[in-house]
Motif scaffolding. Structure first.
Motif, PDB file in Angstrom:
ATOM      1  N   ILE A   7       0.828  -1.208   0.000  1.00  0.00           N
ATOM      2  CA  ILE A   7       0.000   0.000   0.000  1.00  0.00           C
ATOM      3  C   ILE A   7       0.863   1.259   0.000  1.00  0.00           C
ATOM      4  O   ILE A   7       0.518   2.265  -0.609  1.00  0.00           O
ATOM      5  CB  ILE A   7      -0.958  -0.013   1.219  1.00  0.00           C
ATOM      6  CG1 ILE A   7      -1.999  -1.113   1.029  1.00  0.00           C
ATOM      7  CG2 ILE A   7      -1.606   1.339   1.443  1.00  0.00           C
ATOM      8  CD1 ILE A   7      -2.762  -1.476   2.283  1.00  0.00           C
ATOM      9  N   LYS A  11       4.528   5.863  -2.497  1.00  0.00           N
ATOM     10  CA  LYS A  11       3.861   6.991  -1.840  1.00  0.00           C
ATOM     11  C   LYS A  11       4.898   7.812  -1.088  1.00  0.00           C
ATOM     12  O   LYS A  11       5.714   7.278  -0.342  1.00  0.00           O
ATOM     13  CB  LYS A  11       2.787   6.510  -0.853  1.00  0.00           C
ATOM     14  CG  LYS A  11       1.789   5.539  -1.448  1.00  0.00           C
ATOM     15  CD  LYS A  11       0.989   6.151  -2.557  1.00  0.00           C
ATOM     16  CE  LYS A  11      -0.091   5.185  -3.005  1.00  0.00           C
ATOM     17  NZ  LYS A  11      -0.565   5.405  -4.329  1.00  0.00           N
ATOM     18  N   ASP A  68      -0.360  11.642  -0.883  1.00  0.00           N
ATOM     19  CA  ASP A  68      -0.516  10.564  -1.877  1.00  0.00           C
ATOM     20  C   ASP A  68      -1.347   9.440  -1.274  1.00  0.00           C
ATOM     21  O   ASP A  68      -1.961   8.660  -1.983  1.00  0.00           O
ATOM     22  CB  ASP A  68       0.845   9.951  -2.249  1.00  0.00           C
ATOM     23  CG  ASP A  68       1.792  10.946  -2.865  1.00  0.00           C
ATOM     24  OD1 ASP A  68       1.354  11.727  -3.712  1.00  0.00           O
ATOM     25  OD2 ASP A  68       2.981  10.932  -2.479  1.00  0.00           O
ATOM     26  N   LEU A  69      -1.281   9.333   0.075  1.00  0.00           N
ATOM     27  CA  LEU A  69      -1.939   8.240   0.776  1.00  0.00           C
ATOM     28  C   LEU A  69      -2.429   8.745   2.130  1.00  0.00           C
ATOM     29  O   LEU A  69      -1.692   9.420   2.844  1.00  0.00           O
ATOM     30  CB  LEU A  69      -0.951   7.080   0.996  1.00  0.00           C
ATOM     31  CG  LEU A  69      -1.449   5.883   1.816  1.00  0.00           C
ATOM     32  CD1 LEU A  69      -2.576   5.149   1.085  1.00  0.00           C
ATOM     33  CD2 LEU A  69      -0.299   4.931   2.114  1.00  0.00           C
ATOM     34  N   ASP A  89     -10.917  -0.958   2.419  1.00  0.00           N
ATOM     35  CA  ASP A  89     -11.302   0.297   1.783  1.00  0.00           C
ATOM     36  C   ASP A  89     -12.230   1.037   2.746  1.00  0.00           C
ATOM     37  O   ASP A  89     -13.284   0.501   3.110  1.00  0.00           O
ATOM     38  CB  ASP A  89     -12.029  -0.015   0.468  1.00  0.00           C
ATOM     39  CG  ASP A  89     -12.539   1.223  -0.246  1.00  0.00           C
ATOM     40  OD1 ASP A  89     -12.486   2.336   0.316  1.00  0.00           O
ATOM     41  OD2 ASP A  89     -13.022   1.060  -1.383  1.00  0.00           O
ATOM     42  N   LYS A 113     -11.507  12.596  -1.299  1.00  0.00           N
ATOM     43  CA  LYS A 113     -11.145  12.142  -2.649  1.00  0.00           C
ATOM     44  C   LYS A 113     -11.414  13.239  -3.677  1.00  0.00           C
ATOM     45  O   LYS A 113     -10.671  13.369  -4.646  1.00  0.00           O
ATOM     46  CB  LYS A 113     -11.924  10.876  -3.029  1.00  0.00           C
ATOM     47  CG  LYS A 113     -11.271   9.617  -2.548  1.00  0.00           C
ATOM     48  CD  LYS A 113     -11.959   8.387  -3.111  1.00  0.00           C
ATOM     49  CE  LYS A 113     -11.179   7.131  -2.754  1.00  0.00           C
ATOM     50  NZ  LYS A 113     -11.854   5.919  -3.215  1.00  0.00           N
ATOM     51  N   LYS A 117      -5.688  13.900  -4.580  1.00  0.00           N
ATOM     52  CA  LYS A 117      -5.459  12.779  -5.500  1.00  0.00           C
ATOM     53  C   LYS A 117      -4.982  11.554  -4.721  1.00  0.00           C
ATOM     54  O   LYS A 117      -4.396  10.636  -5.279  1.00  0.00           O
ATOM     55  CB  LYS A 117      -4.425  13.176  -6.547  1.00  0.00           C
ATOM     56  CG  LYS A 117      -4.914  14.273  -7.487  1.00  0.00           C
ATOM     57  CD  LYS A 117      -3.888  14.560  -8.543  1.00  0.00           C
ATOM     58  CE  LYS A 117      -4.247  15.579  -9.574  1.00  0.00           C
ATOM     59  NZ  LYS A 117      -5.459  16.293  -9.541  1.00  0.00           N
ATOM     60  N   ASP A 119      -4.778   8.119  -2.299  1.00  0.00           N
ATOM     61  CA  ASP A 119      -5.393   6.817  -2.074  1.00  0.00           C
ATOM     62  C   ASP A 119      -5.749   6.752  -0.596  1.00  0.00           C
ATOM     63  O   ASP A 119      -5.129   7.430   0.237  1.00  0.00           O
ATOM     64  CB  ASP A 119      -4.417   5.680  -2.415  1.00  0.00           C
ATOM     65  CG  ASP A 119      -4.145   5.582  -3.907  1.00  0.00           C
ATOM     66  OD1 ASP A 119      -5.032   5.946  -4.712  1.00  0.00           O
ATOM     67  OD2 ASP A 119      -3.038   5.127  -4.269  1.00  0.00           O
ATOM     68  N   VAL A 121      -6.876   4.110   2.790  1.00  0.00           N
ATOM     69  CA  VAL A 121      -6.946   2.760   3.327  1.00  0.00           C
ATOM     70  C   VAL A 121      -7.326   2.850   4.807  1.00  0.00           C
ATOM     71  O   VAL A 121      -7.032   3.837   5.480  1.00  0.00           O
ATOM     72  CB  VAL A 121      -5.616   1.993   3.124  1.00  0.00           C
ATOM     73  CG1 VAL A 121      -4.501   2.578   3.963  1.00  0.00           C
ATOM     74  CG2 VAL A 121      -5.787   0.516   3.380  1.00  0.00           C
TER      75      VAL A 121
END
Length: 161
Positions: A7, A11, A68-69, A89, A113, A117, A119, A121
């Protein structure tokens, strides 16, 4: 946690949000992870937030960090064994976060979101008891320590400083 390492691959700007309530027993899981990570990650360019029960109050900080994350860490009742971990998710229906969040996590993620941009988790841990004015169980404290150390290991070796 091999899946967890994947994951983080590629990142560079990472936000970790610990969610929970320290006076509701095992619901303290995310907060415990965040506080331990703050100790372990001193000097690294990772934003670690102890969001308590109101992760929505940190949306501005998260957005301005341009991640990024974004990793949410929370107690989640997904029907697992006490102390069992899950990587999921946060927009999914894996289970309900037991924290008394005023805004459901999936709505918070949907908004973030649209603004970033990144991700997203969720690292969840199955609680046993979340009664008011209870201490977290020893198992939850151990899991929080393990998750914090694993995240620190991954982030410390990933060129994030």
């Amino acid at each position: 946690m091999k899946a967890l390492e994947e994951i983080f691959e590629g990142k560079k700007r990472i936000v970790i949000c610990g969610i929970g309530n320290e006076v509701r027993g095992d619901d303290a899981f995310g907060v415990l992870v965040a506080e331990k990570l703050k100790e372990l990650l001193k000097g690294l360019k990772v934003l670690v937030l102890n969001c308590g029960e109101v992760p929505e109050s940190y949306m501005g900080k998260i957005i301005s960090f341009k991640p990024d994350l974004v990793v949410f860490v929370d107690a989640v009742d997904f029907g697992g064994e006490h102390g069992e971990l899950i990587i999921a998710d946060p927009e999914g229906t894996v289970g309900e976060a037991v924290s008394t969040h005023s805004l459901p996590l999936r709505l918070l993620v949907k908004y973030l979101k649209a603004q970033t941009k990144a991700d997203f988790v969720l690292i969840g841990c199955q609680p046993a008891s979340t009664g008011l004015f209870e201490e977290p169980s020893e198992l939850i404290k151990e899991r929080a320590e393990e998750v914090a150390e694993e995240l620190a290991r991954i982030l410390g070796g990933g060129g994030y400083d």
